[in-house]
Design a protein around this motif. Structure first.
Motif, mmCIF file in Angstrom:
data_model
loop_
_atom_site.group_PDB
_atom_site.id
_atom_site.type_symbol
_atom_site.label_atom_id
_atom_site.label_comp_id
_atom_site.label_asym_id
_atom_site.label_seq_id
_atom_site.Cartn_x
_atom_site.Cartn_y
_atom_site.Cartn_z
ATOM 1 N N ALA A 215 0.833 -1.205 0.000
ATOM 2 C CA ALA A 215 0.000 0.000 0.000
ATOM 3 C C ALA A 215 0.866 1.252 0.000
ATOM 4 O O ALA A 215 0.570 2.237 -0.695
ATOM 5 C CB ALA A 215 -0.925 -0.011 1.216
ATOM 6 N N SER A 216 1.955 1.226 0.771
ATOM 7 C CA SER A 216 2.868 2.366 0.820
ATOM 8 C C SER A 216 3.549 2.577 -0.529
ATOM 9 O O SER A 216 3.694 3.714 -1.000
ATOM 10 C CB SER A 216 3.923 2.146 1.908
ATOM 11 O OG SER A 216 4.846 3.219 1.946
ATOM 12 N N LEU A 217 3.948 1.485 -1.178
ATOM 13 C CA LEU A 217 4.582 1.579 -2.493
ATOM 14 C C LEU A 217 3.629 2.184 -3.521
ATOM 15 O O LEU A 217 4.022 3.048 -4.317
ATOM 16 C CB LEU A 217 5.025 0.187 -2.955
ATOM 17 C CG LEU A 217 6.301 -0.372 -2.331
ATOM 18 C CD1 LEU A 217 6.403 -1.872 -2.586
ATOM 19 C CD2 LEU A 217 7.523 0.346 -2.889
ATOM 20 N N ARG A 218 2.385 1.734 -3.506
ATOM 21 C CA ARG A 218 1.417 2.276 -4.466
ATOM 22 C C ARG A 218 1.198 3.765 -4.242
ATOM 23 O O ARG A 218 1.050 4.535 -5.202
ATOM 24 C CB ARG A 218 0.096 1.506 -4.368
ATOM 25 C CG ARG A 218 0.177 0.082 -4.907
ATOM 26 C CD ARG A 218 -1.192 -0.552 -5.049
ATOM 27 N NE ARG A 218 -1.845 -0.752 -3.772
ATOM 28 C CZ ARG A 218 -1.657 -1.803 -2.986
ATOM 29 N NH1 ARG A 218 -0.795 -2.746 -3.333
ATOM 30 N NH2 ARG A 218 -2.313 -1.920 -1.846
ATOM 31 N N ARG A 219 1.203 4.173 -2.982
ATOM 32 C CA ARG A 219 1.030 5.597 -2.678
ATOM 33 C C ARG A 219 2.244 6.408 -3.147
ATOM 34 O O ARG A 219 2.096 7.459 -3.780
ATOM 35 C CB ARG A 219 0.818 5.774 -1.177
ATOM 36 C CG ARG A 219 0.542 7.220 -0.756
ATOM 37 C CD ARG A 219 0.173 7.305 0.711
ATOM 38 N NE ARG A 219 1.260 6.852 1.585
ATOM 39 C CZ ARG A 219 1.259 5.687 2.224
ATOM 40 N NH1 ARG A 219 0.250 4.840 2.093
ATOM 41 N NH2 ARG A 219 2.274 5.348 3.009
ATOM 42 N N LYS A 220 3.441 5.915 -2.877
ATOM 43 C CA LYS A 220 4.661 6.652 -3.224
ATOM 44 C C LYS A 220 4.910 6.697 -4.731
ATOM 45 O O LYS A 220 5.471 7.671 -5.242
ATOM 46 C CB LYS A 220 5.864 6.026 -2.515
ATOM 47 C CG LYS A 220 5.859 6.242 -1.003
ATOM 48 C CD LYS A 220 7.031 5.551 -0.325
ATOM 49 C CE LYS A 220 7.016 5.796 1.184
ATOM 50 N NZ LYS A 220 8.145 5.111 1.874
ATOM 51 N N LEU A 221 4.494 5.640 -5.434
ATOM 52 C CA LEU A 221 4.714 5.589 -6.880
ATOM 53 C C LEU A 221 3.463 5.967 -7.669
ATOM 54 O O LEU A 221 3.445 5.853 -8.896
ATOM 55 C CB LEU A 221 5.194 4.195 -7.289
ATOM 56 C CG LEU A 221 6.572 3.785 -6.757
ATOM 57 C CD1 LEU A 221 6.950 2.400 -7.265
ATOM 58 C CD2 LEU A 221 7.638 4.790 -7.159
ATOM 59 N N ASN A 222 2.418 6.388 -6.951
ATOM 60 C CA ASN A 222 1.182 6.836 -7.602
ATOM 61 C C ASN A 222 0.616 5.742 -8.506
ATOM 62 O O ASN A 222 0.296 5.969 -9.673
ATOM 63 C CB ASN A 222 1.437 8.115 -8.419
ATOM 64 C CG ASN A 222 0.146 8.794 -8.856
ATOM 65 O OD1 ASN A 222 -0.884 8.664 -8.193
ATOM 66 N ND2 ASN A 222 0.194 9.515 -9.970
ATOM 67 N N ALA A 223 0.489 4.534 -7.955
ATOM 68 C CA ALA A 223 -0.004 3.377 -8.703
ATOM 69 C C ALA A 223 -1.363 2.952 -8.159
ATOM 70 O O ALA A 223 -1.644 3.097 -6.969
ATOM 71 C CB ALA A 223 0.982 2.218 -8.599
ATOM 72 N N VAL A 224 -2.204 2.394 -9.032
ATOM 73 C CA VAL A 224 -3.557 2.028 -8.622
ATOM 74 C C VAL A 224 -3.710 0.539 -8.309
ATOM 75 O O VAL A 224 -4.662 0.144 -7.647
ATOM 76 C CB VAL A 224 -4.591 2.441 -9.694
ATOM 77 C CG1 VAL A 224 -4.593 3.941 -9.883
ATOM 78 C CG2 VAL A 224 -4.317 1.731 -11.015
ATOM 79 N N ASN A 225 -2.778 -0.300 -8.803
ATOM 80 C CA ASN A 225 -2.844 -1.727 -8.515
ATOM 81 C C ASN A 225 -1.454 -2.331 -8.684
ATOM 82 O O ASN A 225 -0.482 -1.614 -8.955
ATOM 83 C CB ASN A 225 -3.876 -2.438 -9.412
ATOM 84 C CG ASN A 225 -3.624 -2.201 -10.889
ATOM 85 O OD1 ASN A 225 -2.481 -2.119 -11.340
ATOM 86 N ND2 ASN A 225 -4.698 -2.091 -11.664
#
Length: 240
Positions: A215-225
């Protein structure tokens, strides 16, 4: 497809800077599944009017006659694939979208598509760097796809969209993006196709901790899945 081969093909997509090169590189992967044509465009928040939709094409290697006919006859309004892309985060086969929303109009639409060598295909929701939703479709006359194949195509599709929109983007390091060493480990294992449970076993972390890192990675890299996360990591130069 062997992992090393897939990663090499992804590098070709990442390094492509022109529409022709992007399409060529993407279709090298897709052709293994019987997919010989590609069309990618940006979608607004609702089904667009035909002229606007045509102007939003990012890149394409679609049968010219069918592309013009599709927009001229307003098929975008009745296309169940477009309707499903607008509400989905994952790739799917066209045939599944048709089965989920059967109608005489859809039957006519895909009957016409078959006349142009597009018997079936896969549609993948994609997102530009600014977060705008788009659709990437790959089609062919004889399509053979598993769920795993579609997941691999999702990664390739997202990278192709990034290449089309930001070919000159600078590479970044994990530290530049604020990733912790554990988050970076989770990103690398995710790119290898590992599940959260697999990663927990490999790293000695709890499954919940791995999920939190994701979840943190998706937030930092602006990813949805997960697929979009790997795409963003690859594009940023974090994955090789």
């Amino acid at each position: 497809m062997h992992h090393d081969t897939f990663m090499q093909l992804l590098e070709h997509i990442r390094d492509a800077s022109e529409e022709t090169a992007i399409c060529d590189s993407l279709l090298r992967i897709a052709a293994r599944y019987g997919l010989t044509h590609v069309l990618c465009g940006v979608l607004p928040g609702q089904v667009p009017a035909a002229p606007a939709a045509q102007a939003q094409i990012l890149f394409n290697r679609w049968p010219d006659e069918w592309l013009l006919r599709y927009f001229d006859e307003g098929h975008v309004h009745e296309d169940p694939v477009i309707h499903r892309v607008l509400v989905s985060c994952y790739g799917f086969r066209w045939s599944d979208a048709i089965a989920g929303a059967p109608s005489p109009a859809a039957d006519r639409l895909f009957g016409a598509a078959r006349e142009h060598g597009l018997a079936d295909g896969v549609a993948i929701p994609v997102f530009t760097a600014g977060g705008t939703r788009g659709s990437l479709s790959l089609g062919g006359a004889r399509v053979e796809l598993t769920d795993r194949d579609i997941a691999m195509l999702e990664i390739a599709a997202g990278l192709a969209v990034d290449s089309a929109g930001s070919a000159t983007q600078h590479r970044k390091t994990a530290r530049d993006l604020g990733l912790t060493p554990r988050e970076y480990d989770c990103l690398r294992w995710t790119a290898e196709g590992k599940t959260d449970r697999d990663i927990a076993t490999l790293t000695g972390l709890a499954v919940r901790t791995v999920e939190d890192h994701g979840a943190s990675l998706r937030r930092k890299l602006n990813a949805v899945n997960r697929a979009h996360l790997v795409t963003r990591g690859f594009r940023a130069g974090l994955l090789r």
